[in-house]
Motif scaffolding. Sequence first.
Motif, PDB file in Angstrom:
ATOM      1  N   MET A  72       9.463  47.167  14.583  1.00  0.00           N
ATOM      2  CA  MET A  72      10.983  46.959  13.620  1.00  0.00           C
ATOM      3  C   MET A  72      11.878  47.997  14.395  1.00  0.00           C
ATOM      4  N   LYS A  73      12.989  47.295  14.734  1.00  0.00           N
ATOM      5  CA  LYS A  73      14.137  48.045  15.120  1.00  0.00           C
ATOM      6  C   LYS A  73      15.350  47.933  14.222  1.00  0.00           C
ATOM      7  N   VAL A  74      15.912  48.842  13.819  1.00  0.00           N
ATOM      8  CA  VAL A  74      17.009  49.149  12.981  1.00  0.00           C
ATOM      9  C   VAL A  74      18.247  49.458  13.408  1.00  0.00           C
ATOM     10  N   VAL A  75      19.414  48.607  13.219  1.00  0.00           N
ATOM     11  CA  VAL A  75      20.518  49.074  13.722  1.00  0.00           C
ATOM     12  C   VAL A  75      21.583  49.029  12.646  1.00  0.00           C
ATOM     13  N   LYS A  76      22.335  50.374  12.519  1.00  0.00           N
ATOM     14  CA  LYS A  76      23.246  50.536  11.791  1.00  0.00           C
ATOM     15  C   LYS A  76      24.789  49.738  11.919  1.00  0.00           C
ATOM     16  N   THR A  77      24.409  48.595  11.753  1.00  0.00           N
ATOM     17  CA  THR A  77      25.592  47.558  11.707  1.00  0.00           C
ATOM     18  C   THR A  77      25.066  46.246  11.690  1.00  0.00           C
ATOM     19  N   ASP A  78      26.094  45.252  11.137  1.00  0.00           N
ATOM     20  CA  ASP A  78      25.749  43.925  10.999  1.00  0.00           C
ATOM     21  C   ASP A  78      25.695  43.284  12.533  1.00  0.00           C
ATOM     22  N   ARG A  79      24.661  42.825  12.875  1.00  0.00           N
ATOM     23  CA  ARG A  79      25.116  42.120  14.516  1.00  0.00           C
ATOM     24  C   ARG A  79      24.629  40.399  14.186  1.00  0.00           C
ATOM     25  N   SER A  80      24.700  39.855  12.978  1.00  0.00           N
ATOM     26  CA  SER A  80      24.689  38.708  13.146  1.00  0.00           C
ATOM     27  C   SER A  80      25.343  37.874  13.539  1.00  0.00           C
ATOM     28  N   ALA A  81      26.801  38.054  13.767  1.00  0.00           N
ATOM     29  CA  ALA A  81      27.700  37.113  14.485  1.00  0.00           C
ATOM     30  C   ALA A  81      27.820  37.578  16.114  1.00  0.00           C
ATOM     31  N   TYR A  82      26.699  38.246  16.342  1.00  0.00           N
ATOM     32  CA  TYR A  82      26.885  38.776  17.896  1.00  0.00           C
ATOM     33  C   TYR A  82      26.810  37.320  18.785  1.00  0.00           C
ATOM     34  N   GLU A  83      27.599  37.228  19.712  1.00  0.00           N
ATOM     35  CA  GLU A  83      27.531  36.407  20.961  1.00  0.00           C
ATOM     36  C   GLU A  83      27.812  36.916  22.288  1.00  0.00           C
ATOM     37  N   PRO A  84      26.837  36.631  23.209  1.00  0.00           N
ATOM     38  CA  PRO A  84      26.845  37.319  24.314  1.00  0.00           C
ATOM     39  C   PRO A  84      28.161  36.630  25.219  1.00  0.00           C
TER      40      PRO A  84
END
Length: 86
Positions: A72-84
């Motif tokens: 499990m990796k946890v990132v403190k932000t919402d990256r759901s809309a990320y597009e390269p």
Amino acid sequence: MNISIDLTLSPLQDDYEKHVIDFIKALRDSEFTVLENPLSTQIYGEFSKLMPFLTQAIETSFENQNICVLTMKVVKTDRSAYEPHF
């Protein structure tokens, strides 16, 4: 605070597919945004709501298996809309 969590469930037994599918279905049935790819599943949401849900989902999954690894990796932000952009 919104978070993004990358999960990889690796049951160490012959019937591993069933356990992975059951875990992903439990995540999909939640109120949270869930994105999947061939290597992992990502779930996004509010920290204070997502973590208790995830704790229960992991415990349920572990109770139904003999041996399992969860990465499990946890990132403190919402990256759901990320597009390269490359």
